[in-house]
Design a protein around this motif. Structure first.
Motif, PDB file in Angstrom:
ATOM      1  N   MET A   1       0.814  -1.195   0.023  1.00 43.50           N
ATOM      2  CA  MET A   1       0.087  -0.080   0.067  1.00 43.50           C
ATOM      3  C   MET A   1       0.820   1.285   0.087  1.00 43.50           C
ATOM      4  O   MET A   1       1.957   1.237   0.508  1.00 43.50           O
ATOM      5  N   GLU A   2       0.439   2.102  -0.747  1.00 43.58           N
ATOM      6  CA  GLU A   2       1.275   3.602  -0.667  1.00 43.58           C
ATOM      7  C   GLU A   2       0.956   4.295   0.927  1.00 43.58           C
ATOM      8  O   GLU A   2      -0.172   3.949   1.267  1.00 43.58           O
ATOM      9  N   ARG A   3       2.121   4.892   1.193  1.00 43.58           N
ATOM     10  CA  ARG A   3       2.099   5.265   2.562  1.00 43.58           C
ATOM     11  C   ARG A   3       2.646   6.938   2.605  1.00 43.58           C
ATOM     12  O   ARG A   3       3.323   7.279   1.878  1.00 43.58           O
ATOM     13  N   SER A   4       1.780   7.593   3.361  1.00 45.00           N
ATOM     14  CA  SER A   4       2.222   8.933   3.673  1.00 45.00           C
ATOM     15  C   SER A   4       2.009   9.334   5.264  1.00 45.00           C
ATOM     16  O   SER A   4       1.167   8.277   5.979  1.00 45.00           O
ATOM     17  N   PHE A   5       2.155  10.378   5.717  1.00 39.00           N
ATOM     18  CA  PHE A   5       2.024  10.909   6.900  1.00 39.00           C
ATOM     19  C   PHE A   5       1.393  12.141   7.224  1.00 39.00           C
ATOM     20  O   PHE A   5       1.570  13.029   6.205  1.00 39.00           O
ATOM     21  N   GLU A   6       0.807  12.534   8.052  1.00 40.69           N
ATOM     22  CA  GLU A   6       0.196  13.682   8.481  1.00 40.69           C
ATOM     23  C   GLU A   6       0.153  14.004  10.131  1.00 40.69           C
ATOM     24  O   GLU A   6       0.136  12.627  10.763  1.00 40.69           O
ATOM     25  N   GLN A   7       0.359  14.902  10.753  1.00 39.48           N
ATOM     26  CA  GLN A   7       0.196  15.148  12.254  1.00 39.48           C
ATOM     27  C   GLN A   7      -1.296  15.686  12.376  1.00 39.48           C
ATOM     28  O   GLN A   7      -1.756  16.506  11.793  1.00 39.48           O
ATOM     29  N   ILE A   8      -2.206  15.141  13.594  1.00 37.01           N
ATOM     30  CA  ILE A   8      -3.138  15.397  14.066  1.00 37.01           C
ATOM     31  C   ILE A   8      -3.319  15.842  15.325  1.00 37.01           C
ATOM     32  O   ILE A   8      -2.631  15.587  16.161  1.00 37.01           O
ATOM     33  N   GLU A   9      -3.769  17.251  15.278  1.00 39.00           N
ATOM     34  CA  GLU A   9      -3.899  17.954  16.574  1.00 39.00           C
ATOM     35  C   GLU A   9      -4.909  17.480  17.676  1.00 39.00           C
ATOM     36  O   GLU A   9      -6.241  17.711  17.062  1.00 39.00           O
ATOM     37  N   THR A  10      -4.620  16.855  18.871  1.00 33.08           N
ATOM     38  CA  THR A  10      -5.747  16.325  19.555  1.00 33.08           C
ATOM     39  C   THR A  10      -5.551  17.106  20.893  1.00 33.08           C
ATOM     40  O   THR A  10      -4.670  17.829  21.191  1.00 33.08           O
ATOM     41  N   THR A  11      -6.575  16.750  21.837  1.00 32.91           N
ATOM     42  CA  THR A  11      -6.675  17.345  23.295  1.00 32.91           C
ATOM     43  C   THR A  11      -5.530  17.035  23.903  1.00 32.91           C
ATOM     44  O   THR A  11      -5.042  17.407  24.916  1.00 32.91           O
ATOM     45  N   LEU A  12      -5.125  15.714  23.747  1.00 31.47           N
ATOM     46  CA  LEU A  12      -3.818  15.306  24.239  1.00 31.47           C
ATOM     47  C   LEU A  12      -2.546  15.627  23.903  1.00 31.47           C
ATOM     48  O   LEU A  12      -1.452  15.561  24.515  1.00 31.47           O
ATOM     49  N   GLY A  13      -2.565  15.991  22.715  1.00 29.65           N
ATOM     50  CA  GLY A  13      -1.227  16.643  21.776  1.00 29.65           C
ATOM     51  C   GLY A  13      -1.121  15.935  20.405  1.00 29.65           C
ATOM     52  O   GLY A  13      -2.103  15.380  19.950  1.00 29.65           O
ATOM     53  N   LEU A  14      -0.020  16.295  19.667  1.00 34.99           N
ATOM     54  CA  LEU A  14      -0.056  15.896  18.589  1.00 34.99           C
ATOM     55  C   LEU A  14       0.330  14.678  18.386  1.00 34.99           C
ATOM     56  O   LEU A  14       1.025  13.759  18.945  1.00 34.99           O
ATOM     57  N   VAL A  15      -0.508  13.869  17.350  1.00 38.76           N
ATOM     58  CA  VAL A  15      -0.338  12.621  17.038  1.00 38.76           C
ATOM     59  C   VAL A  15      -0.011  12.389  15.454  1.00 38.76           C
ATOM     60  O   VAL A  15      -0.612  12.990  14.608  1.00 38.76           O
ATOM     61  N   GLN A  16       1.199  11.574  15.180  1.00 34.41           N
ATOM     62  CA  GLN A  16       1.466  11.345  13.740  1.00 34.41           C
ATOM     63  C   GLN A  16       0.663  10.124  13.201  1.00 34.41           C
ATOM     64  O   GLN A  16       0.504   9.124  13.986  1.00 34.41           O
ATOM     65  N   VAL A  17      -0.110  10.271  12.087  1.00 35.95           N
ATOM     66  CA  VAL A  17      -0.905   9.152  11.499  1.00 35.95           C
ATOM     67  C   VAL A  17      -0.289   8.896  10.434  1.00 35.95           C
ATOM     68  O   VAL A  17       0.155   9.562   9.462  1.00 35.95           O
ATOM     69  N   LYS A  18      -0.292   7.439  10.029  1.00 35.04           N
ATOM     70  CA  LYS A  18       0.265   7.040   8.833  1.00 35.04           C
ATOM     71  C   LYS A  18      -1.004   6.560   8.182  1.00 35.04           C
ATOM     72  O   LYS A  18      -1.810   5.577   8.417  1.00 35.04           O
ATOM     73  N   ASN A  19      -1.181   7.080   6.793  1.00 38.33           N
ATOM     74  CA  ASN A  19      -2.203   6.838   5.726  1.00 38.33           C
ATOM     75  C   ASN A  19      -1.644   5.822   4.849  1.00 38.33           C
ATOM     76  O   ASN A  19      -0.714   5.947   4.406  1.00 38.33           O
ATOM     77  N   PHE A  20      -2.546   4.818   4.674  1.00 37.32           N
ATOM     78  CA  PHE A  20      -2.226   3.874   3.778  1.00 37.32           C
ATOM     79  C   PHE A  20      -3.297   3.697   2.572  1.00 37.32           C
ATOM     80  O   PHE A  20      -4.654   3.617   2.920  1.00 37.32           O
ATOM     81  N   THR A  21      -2.814   3.520   1.413  1.00 37.94           N
ATOM     82  CA  THR A  21      -3.916   3.369   0.288  1.00 37.94           C
ATOM     83  C   THR A  21      -3.773   2.482  -0.963  1.00 37.94           C
ATOM     84  O   THR A  21      -2.372   2.257  -1.141  1.00 37.94           O
ATOM     85  N   TYR A  22      -4.639   1.785  -1.401  1.00 35.68           N
ATOM     86  CA  TYR A  22      -4.264   0.806  -2.690  1.00 35.68           C
ATOM     87  C   TYR A  22      -5.630   0.506  -3.440  1.00 35.68           C
ATOM     88  O   TYR A  22      -6.427  -0.203  -2.736  1.00 35.68           O
ATOM     89  N   HIS A  23      -5.549   1.089  -4.569  1.00 35.35           N
ATOM     90  CA  HIS A  23      -6.699   0.912  -5.392  1.00 35.35           C
ATOM     91  C   HIS A  23      -7.994   1.488  -4.829  1.00 35.35           C
ATOM     92  O   HIS A  23      -9.026   0.443  -4.762  1.00 35.35           O
ATOM     93  N   GLY A  24      -8.032   2.369  -3.910  1.00 37.96           N
ATOM     94  CA  GLY A  24      -9.430   2.870  -3.401  1.00 37.96           C
ATOM     95  C   GLY A  24      -9.485   2.232  -1.882  1.00 37.96           C
ATOM     96  O   GLY A  24     -10.369   2.876  -1.266  1.00 37.96           O
ATOM     97  N   ILE A  25      -8.832   1.221  -1.611  1.00 38.96           N
ATOM     98  CA  ILE A  25      -8.834   0.792  -0.224  1.00 38.96           C
ATOM     99  C   ILE A  25      -7.927   1.660   0.798  1.00 38.96           C
ATOM    100  O   ILE A  25      -6.749   2.056   0.539  1.00 38.96           O
ATOM    101  N   GLU A  26      -8.440   2.049   1.731  1.00 35.60           N
ATOM    102  CA  GLU A  26      -7.822   2.976   2.721  1.00 35.60           C
ATOM    103  C   GLU A  26      -7.715   2.478   4.399  1.00 35.60           C
ATOM    104  O   GLU A  26      -8.551   2.055   4.934  1.00 35.60           O
TER     105      GLU A  26
END
Length: 430
Positions: free
Chosen positions: A366-391
């Protein structure tokens, strides 16, 4: 595993090391809090974010509050003895006219501080290296050497500060490129001296240091403090790490006008392939196997780390039984074809194996990318995976673990809270 790569294309000095480490993004305030455990006074620290030769970087400054102020160590009687000024070059940023301090005094300052064991032992070892070199230059015993430059407050800060920064960055190993010094003559307290200066020449004796001289720079680029730190810290000399994730680059500017860019470049790498952006959905790999029937668990763990640091995709062991029903492990390595020779050589060198086998394979991912999400507990890095419409997506474990420790929550609870906030923000259709 984090690797710090040093590129001393314009030499190395203590203030350049500190400046480059801070330029990597290390929190200056937190670093100063750690340095205050030295329990010495009489100085003020500052950093200057500036640009030299169109390159952004950091200059690190130690300003002495009172040139006559002594460090309170209870050993001031030692300062009444004669002094040796090892390298009092008047063109450097600080003029070291302090009372002399010998190795015993400096050791006492460090040992009675609140620094960590690693920083204490390392700093003392570096000062011992310098004292030994200066003693050989001047034909004196180590404790007869009293330093104006090396024993000054700013040099203590440079050495201890470098070690604190490395500890804060949680560096696992340090690799260094070729070390460049200048040429010509410089004026020191004892007259004109050729470059490299005498103490640097002694520090080089018996050490496999890849040093070169730059004909275009007619001054000193490598200081005894800088070279002693390199000798102690560097695990190996060579090119930049391959197949590792570059986390950041820092430039620490020197104080000399050399006619060229006077800076030390430091790069921080991480071997975690999980942090690498993946934009392909298929590729060719090798699957390599070898059987190990006489290796301890510790040895297998070590070779696994070596292989991952080399840049392979995965390593795992399968319990097997060999001839005569001997229990053993089959070591499997998934790797890109370009690392084949390096992996085979590493296995032959680091394990008891005498043979390996491999096969070419295709894999889909699966293709892989990253982004940071701001939550009330702090920043969390999220790894996103995609493959032919599957996420799919997952959280960076280190972020979740740090939040759990900070807020005294379980990992499961943190994941639940973060997931709930993501749902509320419609980050994903779950």
């Amino acid at each position: 595993m984090k690797t710090l790569y040093l590129d001393p294309f314009s030499g190395v000095a203590g203030d350049m090391l500190v400046g480059a480490l801070l330029d990597l993004g290390l929190d200056f305030e937190q670093w100063q809090v750690q340095l205050q455990r030295l329990n010495i006074t009489g100085y003020h620290l500052s950093i200057e974010k500036t640009k030299v030769s169109a390159i952004n970087g950091t200059k690190f400054h130690v300003q002495l509050v009172d040139h006559k102020q002594k460090i309170d160590t209870g050993l001031t009687a030692l300062e009444q003895t004669s002094t040796v000024d090892a390298h009092a070059n008047q063109s450097v940023k600080h003029h070291h006219h302090h009372h002399g301090r010998n190795l015993e005094m400096i050791t006492s300052i460090i040992e009675t501080s609140g620094l960590s064991t690693y920083v204490k032992e390392s700093a003392i070892a570096v000062f011992q290296e310098i004292a030994q070199a200066e003693a050989q230059v001047h034909g004196l015993a180590m404790n007869e050497i009293h330093f104006h430059e090396v024993g000054a407050v700013d040099s203590i800060v440079d050495i201890v500060g470098t070690l604190i920064a490395i500890e804060m960055l949680e560096v696992d190993q340090i690799v260094c490129g070729e070390i460049y010094d200048g040429t010509g003559l410089i004026q020191v307290a004892h007259g004109m001296m050729p470059v490299p200066v005498p103490a640097v020449m002694i520090l080089r004796q018996g050490a496999d240091l890849p040093m070169r001289q730059r004909a275009d720079v007619k001054t000193e680029l490598v200081t005894p403090t800088g070279l002693a730190l390199l000798k102690f810290l560097v695990n190996e000399f060579g090119p930049q790490p391959q197949d590792m994730i570059l986390l950041g680059v820092g430039y620490g500017f020197g104080s000399r006008e050399t006619g060229a860019l006077n800076a030390l470049r430091i790069s921080l790498f991480d071997s975690k392939m999980s942090k690498k952006i993946q934009q392909r959905q298929s590729d060719a790999v090798l699957e390599l196997h070898t059987n190990l029937d006489d290796e301890t668990g510790e040895a297998i763990g070590a070779i696994t780390n070596h292989l991952m640091n080399l840049g392979v995709y995965d390593v795992f062991c399968t319990p097997i039984f060999m001839k005569k029903n001997r229990p053993a492990y089959e070591l499997t390595v998934i790797l890109p074809a370009r690392l084949q020779n390096s992996v085979i050589e590493l296995l032959f060198r680091k394990t008891s194996t005498v043979g390996v086998r491999w096969q070419n394979m295709q894999r889909a991912m699966m293709e892989r990318s990253f982004e940071q999400i701001e939550t009330t507990l702090g920043l969390v890095q999220v790894k996103n995976f995609t493959y032919h419409g599957i996420e799919k997506f997952s959280f960076e474990f280190d972020d979740i673990n740090q939040i759990a420790e900070k807020h005294h929550l379980t990992l499961t609870k943190v994941k639940q809270i973060v997931m709930q906030q993501i749902k509320q923000d419609k980050y994903r259709e779950l």
